[in-house]
Design a protein around this motif. Structure first.
Motif, PDB file in Angstrom:
ATOM      1  N   ALA A  94      95.511  41.812  42.863  1.00 46.47           N
ATOM      2  CA  ALA A  94      95.407  42.860  43.923  1.00 46.47           C
ATOM      3  C   ALA A  94      94.536  43.865  43.636  1.00 46.47           C
ATOM      4  O   ALA A  94      94.024  44.559  44.792  1.00 46.47           O
ATOM      5  N   ASP A  95      94.455  44.433  42.278  1.00 46.98           N
ATOM      6  CA  ASP A  95      93.618  45.492  42.061  1.00 46.98           C
ATOM      7  C   ASP A  95      92.194  45.081  42.344  1.00 46.98           C
ATOM      8  O   ASP A  95      91.307  45.782  42.904  1.00 46.98           O
ATOM      9  N   TRP A  96      91.684  43.828  42.082  1.00 47.08           N
ATOM     10  CA  TRP A  96      90.342  43.518  42.054  1.00 47.08           C
ATOM     11  C   TRP A  96      89.915  43.076  43.802  1.00 47.08           C
ATOM     12  O   TRP A  96      89.015  43.711  44.115  1.00 47.08           O
ATOM     13  N   LYS A  97      91.059  42.890  44.384  1.00 45.71           N
ATOM     14  CA  LYS A  97      90.974  42.571  45.883  1.00 45.71           C
ATOM     15  C   LYS A  97      90.522  43.851  46.410  1.00 45.71           C
ATOM     16  O   LYS A  97      89.905  44.277  47.395  1.00 45.71           O
ATOM     17  N   ARG A  98      91.261  45.024  46.143  1.00 50.92           N
ATOM     18  CA  ARG A  98      91.158  46.389  46.528  1.00 50.92           C
ATOM     19  C   ARG A  98      89.828  46.779  46.343  1.00 50.92           C
ATOM     20  O   ARG A  98      89.135  47.497  47.020  1.00 50.92           O
ATOM     21  N   LEU A  99      89.355  46.668  45.087  1.00 49.91           N
ATOM     22  CA  LEU A  99      88.214  47.151  44.735  1.00 49.91           C
ATOM     23  C   LEU A  99      86.953  46.301  45.462  1.00 49.91           C
ATOM     24  O   LEU A  99      86.138  46.998  46.010  1.00 49.91           O
ATOM     25  N   ILE A 100      87.253  44.978  45.640  1.00 49.72           N
ATOM     26  CA  ILE A 100      86.117  44.175  46.565  1.00 49.72           C
ATOM     27  C   ILE A 100      86.047  44.651  48.013  1.00 49.72           C
ATOM     28  O   ILE A 100      85.011  44.986  48.473  1.00 49.72           O
ATOM     29  N   GLU A 101      87.176  44.712  48.281  1.00 48.18           N
ATOM     30  CA  GLU A 101      87.481  45.274  50.102  1.00 48.18           C
ATOM     31  C   GLU A 101      86.905  46.822  50.238  1.00 48.18           C
ATOM     32  O   GLU A 101      86.479  47.133  51.307  1.00 48.18           O
ATOM     33  N   SER A 102      87.055  47.643  49.185  1.00 50.43           N
ATOM     34  CA  SER A 102      86.527  48.936  49.405  1.00 50.43           C
ATOM     35  C   SER A 102      85.111  48.952  49.552  1.00 50.43           C
ATOM     36  O   SER A 102      84.610  50.041  49.861  1.00 50.43           O
ATOM     37  N   SER A 103      84.449  47.800  49.121  1.00 47.45           N
ATOM     38  CA  SER A 103      82.861  47.973  49.243  1.00 47.45           C
ATOM     39  C   SER A 103      82.306  47.541  50.533  1.00 47.45           C
ATOM     40  O   SER A 103      81.128  47.165  50.927  1.00 47.45           O
ATOM     41  N   ASP A 104      83.328  47.509  51.473  1.00 46.83           N
ATOM     42  CA  ASP A 104      82.926  47.083  52.720  1.00 46.83           C
ATOM     43  C   ASP A 104      82.151  45.710  52.944  1.00 46.83           C
ATOM     44  O   ASP A 104      81.192  45.422  53.394  1.00 46.83           O
ATOM     45  N   VAL A 105      82.957  44.646  52.161  1.00 44.74           N
ATOM     46  CA  VAL A 105      82.348  43.101  52.148  1.00 44.74           C
ATOM     47  C   VAL A 105      83.298  42.313  52.753  1.00 44.74           C
ATOM     48  O   VAL A 105      84.706  42.547  53.049  1.00 44.74           O
ATOM     49  N   THR A 106      83.078  41.102  53.209  1.00 50.14           N
ATOM     50  CA  THR A 106      83.834  40.104  53.873  1.00 50.14           C
ATOM     51  C   THR A 106      84.455  39.134  52.639  1.00 50.14           C
ATOM     52  O   THR A 106      83.448  38.512  51.862  1.00 50.14           O
ATOM     53  N   LEU A 107      85.867  39.132  52.467  1.00 50.50           N
ATOM     54  CA  LEU A 107      86.287  38.145  51.310  1.00 50.50           C
ATOM     55  C   LEU A 107      87.091  37.008  52.055  1.00 50.50           C
ATOM     56  O   LEU A 107      88.037  37.377  52.799  1.00 50.50           O
ATOM     57  N   GLU A 108      87.060  35.897  51.581  1.00 58.39           N
ATOM     58  CA  GLU A 108      87.917  34.638  51.980  1.00 58.39           C
ATOM     59  C   GLU A 108      88.135  34.017  50.736  1.00 58.39           C
ATOM     60  O   GLU A 108      87.101  33.582  49.881  1.00 58.39           O
ATOM     61  N   ILE A 109      89.163  33.443  50.750  1.00 55.85           N
ATOM     62  CA  ILE A 109      89.920  32.613  49.489  1.00 55.85           C
ATOM     63  C   ILE A 109      90.136  31.267  49.897  1.00 55.85           C
ATOM     64  O   ILE A 109      90.699  31.130  51.012  1.00 55.85           O
ATOM     65  N   GLY A 110      89.246  30.250  49.476  1.00 54.08           N
ATOM     66  CA  GLY A 110      89.838  28.761  49.836  1.00 54.08           C
ATOM     67  C   GLY A 110      91.206  28.490  49.481  1.00 54.08           C
ATOM     68  O   GLY A 110      91.648  28.000  50.397  1.00 54.08           O
ATOM     69  N   ASN A 111      91.639  28.903  48.167  1.00 55.54           N
ATOM     70  CA  ASN A 111      92.937  28.387  47.841  1.00 55.54           C
ATOM     71  C   ASN A 111      93.332  29.241  47.062  1.00 55.54           C
ATOM     72  O   ASN A 111      92.704  29.692  46.033  1.00 55.54           O
ATOM     73  N   GLU A 112      94.682  29.483  46.939  1.00 56.97           N
ATOM     74  CA  GLU A 112      95.436  30.444  45.827  1.00 56.97           C
ATOM     75  C   GLU A 112      96.517  29.650  45.436  1.00 56.97           C
ATOM     76  O   GLU A 112      97.489  29.450  46.142  1.00 56.97           O
ATOM     77  N   THR A 113      96.709  29.189  44.116  1.00 55.38           N
ATOM     78  CA  THR A 113      97.828  28.687  43.535  1.00 55.38           C
ATOM     79  C   THR A 113      98.574  29.554  42.231  1.00 55.38           C
ATOM     80  O   THR A 113      97.661  30.113  41.542  1.00 55.38           O
ATOM     81  N   ALA A 114      99.773  29.888  42.762  1.00 59.15           N
ATOM     82  CA  ALA A 114     100.385  30.669  41.393  1.00 59.15           C
ATOM     83  C   ALA A 114     101.513  29.651  40.722  1.00 59.15           C
ATOM     84  O   ALA A 114     101.881  28.723  41.268  1.00 59.15           O
TER      85      ALA A 114
END
Length: 200
Positions: free
Chosen positions: A6-26
């Motif tokens: 979540a912290d990484w995602k917030r950092l990436i999205e604050s850079s005004d880029v498009t983020l897409e995840i193919g698959n997320e497994t927990a």
């Protein structure tokens, strides 16, 4: 793992880029992301970039820290336009970081990422100008990396990082396709290096 992602995602999205995840497994102690696509535009319509990282794994180490491992290699495509000539250019980057390990930890309002790796290599190739190919490539390798970066909560959010490396190597070659006698081939290596950055 979920908190670090979540912290990484917030950092990436604050850079005004498009983020897409193919698959997320927990699982009980890990979070695995596959086919992570990141793309964005450069300022003033000067170009764009796009990359897909095959895999990132966040693993709980059982002591309040999280180990992060990424794919050892991934490509980055860059497209741009020269401000003076108006020519469009493009090139590919291959980023390699075999054996790189990052450990995330948190204390109070600070999230810290310590990382160590045998080397990071960036290779630029497949250059074109107005769709015409150029015979040119360059490689930069940082060996014996060790560093950390911290994100401190607040308004604005503060950033602090430091990095040391054992060697920095640069090599490049190229040939004028219209005049094969015009060519260059160089290499250089610097022993030791360090950097420190602060920002917001």
């Amino acid at each position: 793992p979920a908190e670090v992602w979540a912290d990484w995602k917030r950092l990436i999205e604050s850079s005004d880029v498009t983020l897409e995840i193919g698959n997320e497994t927990a699982s009980s102690d890990a979070l695995t992301l596959t086919d992570i696509s990141i793309s964005g535009e450069f300022p003033e319509d000067s170009g764009s970039f796009a990359t897909t990282i095959p895999e990132v794994v966040f693993e709980d180490r059982g002591d309040g820290t999280v180990e992060i491992k990424m794919s050892p290699e991934y490509p980055i495509a860059v497209i741009g336009k020269d401000d003076l000539s108006g020519e469009e250019f493009a090139f590919n980057i291959i980023a390699r970081q075999p054996g790189m390990v990052t450990i995330a930890s948190r204390e109070d309002t600070t999230t810290r990422y310590d990382y160590v790796g045998p080397e990071v290599e960036v290779s630029l190739s497949q250059f074109t100008v107005d769709s015409e190919p150029l015979d040119f490539d360059i490689n930069v390798t940082l060996a014996g990396l060790k560093g950390a970066y911290s994100l401190i909560e607040g308004t604005p959010r503060l950033y602090d990082s430091n990095l040391t490396m054992e060697t920095v190597s640069v090599s490049g070659r190229g040939t004028d396709l219209d005049d094969p006698s015009a060519a260059f081939d160089f290499s250089a290596e610097v022993a030791g290096g360090s950097s420190q950055t602060t920002g917001q």
